[in-house]
Design a protein around this motif. Structure first.
Motif, PDB file in Angstrom:
ATOM      1  N   GLU A   4       0.825  -1.203   0.000  1.00 53.47           N
ATOM      2  CA  GLU A   4       0.000   0.000   0.000  1.00 53.47           C
ATOM      3  C   GLU A   4       0.859   1.253   0.000  1.00 53.47           C
ATOM      4  N   LEU A   5       1.952   1.241   0.782  1.00 49.98           N
ATOM      5  CA  LEU A   5       2.865   2.381   0.810  1.00 49.98           C
ATOM      6  C   LEU A   5       3.538   2.593  -0.547  1.00 49.98           C
ATOM      7  N   GLU A   6       3.917   1.488  -1.181  1.00 49.71           N
ATOM      8  CA  GLU A   6       4.543   1.582  -2.499  1.00 49.71           C
ATOM      9  C   GLU A   6       3.562   2.125  -3.522  1.00 49.71           C
ATOM     10  N   SER A  40      12.497  16.274  -3.746  1.00 47.47           N
ATOM     11  CA  SER A  40      12.018  15.192  -2.880  1.00 47.47           C
ATOM     12  C   SER A  40      12.091  13.854  -3.604  1.00 47.47           C
ATOM     13  N   LEU A  41      11.860  13.872  -4.928  1.00 50.62           N
ATOM     14  CA  LEU A  41      11.981  12.636  -5.701  1.00 50.62           C
ATOM     15  C   LEU A  41      13.444  12.215  -5.834  1.00 50.62           C
ATOM     16  N   ILE A  42      14.339  13.209  -5.994  1.00 51.08           N
ATOM     17  CA  ILE A  42      15.756  12.905  -6.198  1.00 51.08           C
ATOM     18  C   ILE A  42      16.380  12.293  -4.955  1.00 51.08           C
ATOM     19  N   ALA A  46      13.935   5.411  -2.795  1.00 55.89           N
ATOM     20  CA  ALA A  46      12.969   4.482  -3.402  1.00 55.89           C
ATOM     21  C   ALA A  46      12.508   4.933  -4.775  1.00 55.89           C
ATOM     22  N   THR A  47      12.871   6.139  -5.186  1.00 58.92           N
ATOM     23  CA  THR A  47      12.440   6.640  -6.491  1.00 58.92           C
ATOM     24  C   THR A  47      13.121   5.840  -7.601  1.00 58.92           C
ATOM     25  N   PRO A  48      12.349   5.251  -8.522  1.00 59.15           N
ATOM     26  CA  PRO A  48      12.955   4.438  -9.588  1.00 59.15           C
ATOM     27  C   PRO A  48      13.677   5.297 -10.615  1.00 59.15           C
ATOM     28  N   ARG A  86      22.538   9.478  -7.018  1.00 59.15           N
ATOM     29  CA  ARG A  86      22.500   8.427  -8.057  1.00 59.15           C
ATOM     30  C   ARG A  86      23.712   8.589  -8.971  1.00 59.15           C
ATOM     31  N   PRO A  87      24.895   8.122  -8.546  1.00 59.48           N
ATOM     32  CA  PRO A  87      26.118   8.324  -9.332  1.00 59.48           C
ATOM     33  C   PRO A  87      26.023   7.815 -10.760  1.00 59.48           C
TER      34      PRO A  87
END
Length: 338
Positions: A4-6, A40-42, A46-48, A86-87
């Protein structure tokens, strides 16, 4: 519960991206609230990657719509955060930075920030063309010029280009720039293949001139030991000796020793320390010159005796009269025991 959180996370990401894309499709610059949402996404682990690719696309388009310096400042921060978290995406952020005209900004602060981000993202490779590098060095911002000279080895240019730039900026009116130019020269000549006597003589001449610089840290940099990875006359002198004919090696070494010996009475204790450390690195010195450093009175054998290590530079042996005695009598104990 986890599922549900995902699901909610994915829904939020989709909402943010769709909202931003809608604004861009209407040719509306992104708001600072939208930039905060992108951040916030960066920073969310968990951000794909697919979402982060959309973030890069959004930044690319927004940079075309908004040239406000404040907005560009935040955009640069997002690029830096993206590369940090995210290198594996840093090459894409680097491409975006290179393709954008951030370096043409009229704001020196923004140019400096762009340069800092570029250098933090760049690894090994030519991430700035030589024309832009020289243009920025010639710009009005002293901090940008200083940063470029300090990090020039990270940008792959021809050695001849860097040599000309470093030599030129040893005459810069700002002392910290002169110091960075000296440091760059030593790094370049230590890592490069410079065995041309004319090049070494040119570097040596600039070093000798800067031994009389008004700023302590410039003079100190001119005699600092190689182990500190900065410029020292001793290093140029050593190269000068190596490039000399066998019959002239002794004279060249003596001349370098005398030149450094002139600095042991400098008003700066740091310069005096560097001078004595540099003197200790010279292993080939005539006996009469060593004796002269132990006597404040000019010895008969050394009267009117001078050396000419390079054309136009005459060095008198009397300049080192009592050099070591002055060191032993120095008011600072660190100089006495150097």
């Amino acid at each position: 519960m986890v599922a549900e959180l995902e699901r909610r996370q994915s829904a939020m990401e989709l909402h943010v991206i769709n909202s931003i894309q809608q604004s861009l499709d209407n040719n509306q610059p992104l708001s600072f609230q939208a930039l905060a949402s992108l951040r916030s996404l960066i920073i969310n682990p968990a951000t794909p990657d697919s979402t982060l690719s959309s973030v890069l696309d959004a930044l690319t388009r927004s940079l075309q719509l908004n040239r406000d310096p404040v907005f560009l400042h935040h955009a640069l921060k997002l690029l830096s955060d993206l590369a940090s978290h995210r290198p594996h995406l840093s090459p894409f952020a680097l491409d975006l930075l290179r393709s954008d005209s951030l370096f043409s900004s009229a704001s020196p602060r923004l140019v400096g920030e762009s340069l800092s981000v570029l250098l933090s993202l760049a690894s090994i490779g030519n991430d700035m063309d030589a024309a832009r590098f020289i243009s920025l060095c010639l710009g009005p911002s002293v901090s940008v010029r200083q940063c470029l000279l300090r990090n020039a080895e990270k940008l792959v240019f021809r050695e001849s280009v860097l040599l000309a730039v470093f030599l030129g900026f040893t005459r810069d009116p700002y002392p910290y720039v002169r110091k960075e130019a000296l440091d760059g020269l030593v790094k370049l000549c230590k890592n490069g293949d410079f065995d041309d006597r004319d090049v070494i003589e040119g570097c040596y001449c600039r070093a000798v001139e800067l031994l009389r610089d008004a700023e302590n840290y410039v003079r100190s940099a001119a005699v600092r030991a190689v182990k500190y990875s900065v410029f020292e006359v001793c290093e140029w002198g050593r190269l000068l000796v190596i490039c000399s004919e066998d019959m002239n090696k002794q004279d060249s070494s003596d001349a370098v020793f005398i030149q450094l010996g002139c600095m042991v009475r400098d008003m700066s204790v740091d310069v005096r320390l560097e001078a004595f450390e540099a003197l200790g690195k010279i292993g080939l010195v005539s006996e009469d010159i060593l004796l002269q450093t132990l006597s404040k009175k000019v010895l008969g054998i050394n009267k009117d005796k001078a050396y000419k290590p390079i054309e136009g530079l005459d060095i008198s042996v009397s300049a080192v009269a009592g050099a070591y005695i002055h060191g032993l009598e120095d008011e600072f104990s660190e100089v006495k025991f150097c």
